[in-house]
Motif scaffolding. Structure first.
Motif, PDB file in Angstrom:
ATOM      1  N   GLY A   1     -16.252 -17.949  26.060  1.00  0.00           N
ATOM      2  CA  GLY A   1     -15.011 -17.957  25.294  1.00  0.00           C
ATOM      3  C   GLY A   1     -13.793 -17.935  26.192  1.00  0.00           C
ATOM      4  O   GLY A   1     -12.776 -18.587  25.916  1.00  0.00           O
ATOM      5  N   ALA A   2     -13.856 -17.186  27.304  1.00  0.00           N
ATOM      6  CA  ALA A   2     -12.733 -17.139  28.243  1.00  0.00           C
ATOM      7  C   ALA A   2     -12.466 -18.511  28.848  1.00  0.00           C
ATOM      8  O   ALA A   2     -11.309 -18.930  28.993  1.00  0.00           O
TER       9      ALA A   2
ATOM     10  N   ILE B   1     -13.114 -22.510  18.812  1.00  0.00           N
ATOM     11  CA  ILE B   1     -12.764 -21.116  18.506  1.00  0.00           C
ATOM     12  C   ILE B   1     -12.038 -20.501  19.697  1.00  0.00           C
ATOM     13  O   ILE B   1     -10.927 -19.972  19.571  1.00  0.00           O
ATOM     14  N   GLY B   2     -12.642 -20.595  20.882  1.00  0.00           N
ATOM     15  CA  GLY B   2     -11.984 -20.069  22.060  1.00  0.00           C
ATOM     16  C   GLY B   2     -10.769 -20.886  22.452  1.00  0.00           C
ATOM     17  O   GLY B   2      -9.709 -20.336  22.791  1.00  0.00           O
ATOM     18  N   SER B   3     -10.891 -22.212  22.399  1.00  0.00           N
ATOM     19  CA  SER B   3      -9.795 -23.074  22.831  1.00  0.00           C
ATOM     20  C   SER B   3      -8.544 -22.855  21.993  1.00  0.00           C
ATOM     21  O   SER B   3      -7.423 -22.853  22.525  1.00  0.00           O
ATOM     22  N   SER B   4      -8.711 -22.642  20.699  1.00  0.00           N
ATOM     23  CA  SER B   4      -7.544 -22.434  19.843  1.00  0.00           C
ATOM     24  C   SER B   4      -6.831 -21.131  20.180  1.00  0.00           C
ATOM     25  O   SER B   4      -5.605 -21.028  20.030  1.00  0.00           O
ATOM     26  N   VAL B   5      -7.580 -20.130  20.648  1.00  0.00           N
ATOM     27  CA  VAL B   5      -6.947 -18.882  21.084  1.00  0.00           C
ATOM     28  C   VAL B   5      -6.063 -19.159  22.303  1.00  0.00           C
ATOM     29  O   VAL B   5      -4.920 -18.696  22.386  1.00  0.00           O
TER      30      VAL B   5
ATOM     31  N   SER C   1     -21.174 -22.867  14.451  1.00  0.00           N
ATOM     32  CA  SER C   1     -20.355 -22.480  15.597  1.00  0.00           C
ATOM     33  C   SER C   1     -19.806 -21.076  15.424  1.00  0.00           C
ATOM     34  O   SER C   1     -19.701 -20.309  16.392  1.00  0.00           O
ATOM     35  N   MET C   2     -19.440 -20.735  14.199  1.00  0.00           N
ATOM     36  CA  MET C   2     -18.885 -19.399  13.951  1.00  0.00           C
ATOM     37  C   MET C   2     -19.914 -18.320  14.246  1.00  0.00           C
ATOM     38  O   MET C   2     -19.581 -17.261  14.793  1.00  0.00           O
ATOM     39  N   LEU C   3     -21.175 -18.592  13.915  1.00  0.00           N
ATOM     40  CA  LEU C   3     -22.225 -17.613  14.209  1.00  0.00           C
ATOM     41  C   LEU C   3     -22.493 -17.513  15.704  1.00  0.00           C
ATOM     42  O   LEU C   3     -22.965 -16.491  16.191  1.00  0.00           O
ATOM     43  N   MET C   4     -22.197 -18.580  16.439  1.00  0.00           N
ATOM     44  CA  MET C   4     -22.358 -18.537  17.897  1.00  0.00           C
ATOM     45  C   MET C   4     -21.226 -17.781  18.581  1.00  0.00           C
ATOM     46  O   MET C   4     -21.457 -16.985  19.482  1.00  0.00           O
ATOM     47  N   SER C   5     -19.986 -18.074  18.176  1.00  0.00           N
ATOM     48  CA  SER C   5     -18.829 -17.662  18.981  1.00  0.00           C
ATOM     49  C   SER C   5     -17.694 -17.048  18.181  1.00  0.00           C
ATOM     50  O   SER C   5     -16.584 -16.902  18.694  1.00  0.00           O
ATOM     51  N   GLY C   6     -17.957 -16.690  16.946  1.00  0.00           N
ATOM     52  CA  GLY C   6     -16.892 -16.213  16.063  1.00  0.00           C
ATOM     53  C   GLY C   6     -16.218 -14.935  16.513  1.00  0.00           C
ATOM     54  O   GLY C   6     -15.104 -14.621  16.071  1.00  0.00           O
ATOM     55  N   GLN C   7     -16.859 -14.188  17.408  1.00  0.00           N
ATOM     56  CA  GLN C   7     -16.266 -12.929  17.838  1.00  0.00           C
ATOM     57  C   GLN C   7     -14.946 -13.127  18.580  1.00  0.00           C
ATOM     58  O   GLN C   7     -14.133 -12.193  18.664  1.00  0.00           O
TER      59      GLN C   7
ATOM     60  N   ASN D   1     -20.971 -14.758   4.126  1.00  0.00           N
ATOM     61  CA  ASN D   1     -19.605 -14.616   3.639  1.00  0.00           C
ATOM     62  C   ASN D   1     -18.720 -14.285   4.840  1.00  0.00           C
ATOM     63  O   ASN D   1     -18.612 -13.127   5.258  1.00  0.00           O
ATOM     64  N   PHE D   2     -18.105 -15.302   5.413  1.00  0.00           N
ATOM     65  CA  PHE D   2     -17.298 -15.103   6.609  1.00  0.00           C
ATOM     66  C   PHE D   2     -15.980 -14.404   6.299  1.00  0.00           C
ATOM     67  O   PHE D   2     -15.373 -13.803   7.195  1.00  0.00           O
ATOM     68  N   ALA D   3     -15.538 -14.479   5.034  1.00  0.00           N
ATOM     69  CA  ALA D   3     -14.328 -13.738   4.663  1.00  0.00           C
ATOM     70  C   ALA D   3     -14.576 -12.239   4.773  1.00  0.00           C
ATOM     71  O   ALA D   3     -13.723 -11.486   5.265  1.00  0.00           O
ATOM     72  N   GLN D   4     -15.751 -11.799   4.339  1.00  0.00           N
ATOM     73  CA  GLN D   4     -16.081 -10.380   4.484  1.00  0.00           C
ATOM     74  C   GLN D   4     -16.210 -10.000   5.962  1.00  0.00           C
ATOM     75  O   GLN D   4     -15.808  -8.903   6.372  1.00  0.00           O
TER      76      GLN D   4
END
Length: 574
Positions: A54-55, A439-443, A462-468, A513-516
């Protein structure tokens, strides 16, 4: 006396770099000590990712947004190996990046020390060899400054990309005399290749009497986009973009015929046919699979090709071209725009929409789906709607998989006339196509874009891979809207298996449920199950305030994205 970590940051500050993205650890601690001192003094500060990949993605995004070198760092061993996917992505897309990884102290090499990543341990330096422009171990303190300058020169050259310095713990904390930063940094950065005058005359001769030509704008045309559009408008020529360059132009320009290549438009293909293009002028891109629709010989790959680029690698596949010219595109195109500006009664080129509000001259597949409001959210409608309601200066990053397929075809850029010509509004990490890149690039983009809005569109896989990494945006209070296209599947895999007649295996995901999930992280979040719920949100208002927001959008999983060109390659049809 100062430490070598301080010396590195002094150079980065001189380059205008504001952030270093990374994850702390034992062997990299001296650099983080220097970052703490730097931040107190108003210099570059640390942004802490959740994973080193992510960095690296964040550094990539920061470089794209700012035009500066992106910087990421990691501790020894697994910290360094975790960086590699992000570094490889930057290498594939030609993104200037300085990568700093730690080593244990030199005297401990080969002694079985914790996280030994030396040549006598797990040799991480060797792992970076094939995904960097410059890769070296700084084995003595006296080497650091010269190797840092060499690295910067490679990263920001006319063949940009990531560079890697592997620095042992004892070398990083070694003390050196503070001194005036090398005043000759201009010897390493900001150089343009002046095109050959003979080559320019040949190109001018080829184009002077051409009535019909189509210009293919690539990502390397950033900075020269105003000259290109002046040329297009003065000659009434058509133009298309590669997928990577979509954000350099306004999708509603009356001479624009859409994207040619991966997930592109039939109108772009037609604009490149001999009856519409006596010459095809490719500007600032390589002739790769993505940019040529699988090396389609009926369009770009022909003897009608004139290839212009400031990057010699871009020209390496142009063996069939009528002409190739290496040099600064801005220096090259200014005289063209001036000398070919001979049309009488030139009319103003105003953006044009059809009765659906879509670009008038682009052949969009399943156009009716762009206005559909029935049932689950249609991805076509989502992309068209979001690109319409987001502010004109919104930067969008689209992740690998269905996200960038839908975005390439259906996201419409409303690029303002006065927008910085060096910058793009549309980003895809398509060279290496790493899931989770956006996800990381947008940060990183949000870090560089300040208060300007940034949107990340990703998939549930992708969210399950790197959503943190969304929590980094929360911690830094970045203005960033995360969108998860949720179809409970690895969508591109699922559709590809079906279209290609492969076994249906490994493509299903649980109903999340990604909103939760977002709410549990402390992030404003919404679950969107139909268009009415999306339209009820004030997207522009959400994007006007600091801090991240997440939309969990349940999309119609049976809608097939525009992936025909890719399937031909995978199935051997071309």
């Amino acid at each position: 006396m100062i430490e070598n970590g301080d010396l590195i940051l002094n150079y980065l500050e001189r380059l205008g770099v504001e952030f270093v993205f990374g994850v702390p650890g034992g062997s990299i601690e001296p650099l983080y000590n220097a970052l703490a001192r730097s931040e107190r003094n108003g210099g570059p500060k640390a942004v802490i990712a959740r994973h080193e990949t992510g960095a690296a993605f964040m550094a990539d995004g920061y470089a794209r947004e700012t035009g500066k070198i992106g910087v990421c760092c990691a501790t020894a061993g697994p910290g360094a190996t975790n960086l590699i996917t992000g570094v490889a992505s930057a290498y594939a897309d030609g993104i200037p990046m300085l990568v700093i990884s730690a080593q244990t102290s030199i005297e401990k090499f080969g002694m079985g020390s914790l996280q030994d990543a030396s040549c006598t341990g797990i040799n991480t330096l060797e792992m970076f060899e094939h995904c960097t422009r410059f890769n070296t171990l700084v084995s003595h303190s006296a080497q650091l400054e010269s190797k840092l300058l060499q690295a910067i020169s490679y990263a920001t050259s006319n063949r940009p990309g990531p560079v890697h310095l592997s620095i042992p713990l004892d070398v990083m904390r070694a003390k050196v005399e503070p001194h005036r930063i090398n005043g000759a940094m201009r010897a390493f950065i900001n150089h343009e290749v002046v095109p050959s005058q003979h080559a320019l005359q040949l190109v001018l001769k080829e184009l002077a009497t051409v009535e019909k030509a189509t210009i293919v704008i690539g990502e390397g045309a950033a900075g020269a986009i105003n000259e290109i559009l002046a040329l297009v408008e003065s000659r009434n020529w058509l133009f298309v973009t590669t997928p990577r360059a979509k954000g350099l132009v306004n999708s509603f320009h009356p001479q624009y015929r859409g994207v040619f290549g991966f997930a592109g438009h039939e109108s772009a293909h037609e604009a490149l046919q001999p009856e519409n293009a006596q010459r095809v002028v490719v500007v600032g891109t390589a002739l790769d699979e993505v940019s040529t629709s699988g090396w389609d010989e009926s369009a770009i790959m022909s003897e009608r090709l004139i290839h212009l680029s400031g990057n010699s690698e871009h020209l390496s596949r142009s063996f069939m071209a009528k002409l190739c010219v290496l040099g600064s595109l801005e220096l090259m195109l200014k005289p063209f725009a001036n000398l070919l500006r001979d049309r009488p009664n030139k009319k103003e080129m105003l953006p044009l929409r059809d009765d659906m509000g879509l670009p008038k001259f682009i052949s969009i597949e399943k156009r009716d789906k762009c206005i559909s409001t029935d049932g689950p959210v249609k991805p076509q409608r989502f992309m068209s709607y979001m690109s319409d309601v987001c502010p004109d200066n919104t930067r969008v990053a689209l992740d690998s998989g269905n996200s960038f397929l839908w975005g390439i075809h259906y996201w419409n850029c409303k690029r303002p006339v006065d927008f910085d010509p060096q910058k793009s509004l549309f980003h895809i990490g398509i060279g290496f196509a790493s899931m989770g890149w956006a996800i990381g690039s947008s940060v990183g983009m949000a870090a560089g874009a300040k208060e300007n809005p940034v949107v990340c569109v990703t998939g549930d896989g992708s969210m399950l891979m790197s959503g943190q990494e969304i929590t980094t945006a929360l911690q830094e209070d970045y203005n960033l809207l995360f969108v998860v296209l949720n179809d409970s599947a690895l969508g591109m895999v699922r559709h590809g298996q079906k279209i290609g007649g492969a076994e249906r295996i490994g493509n299903e995901l649980p109903n999340i449920n990604f909103a939760q999930m977002g709410e549990a992280m402390g992030i404003e979040s919404y679950r969107i199950e139909n268009m009415a719920e999306l339209e009820a949100l004030d997207i522009a208002e959400i994007l006007s305030r600091p801090g991240p927001c997440l939309l969990d959008v349940i999309v119609d999983r049976d809608e097939i994205p525009p992936m025909g060109a890719r399937m031909k390659i995978l199935t051997g049809a071309v």
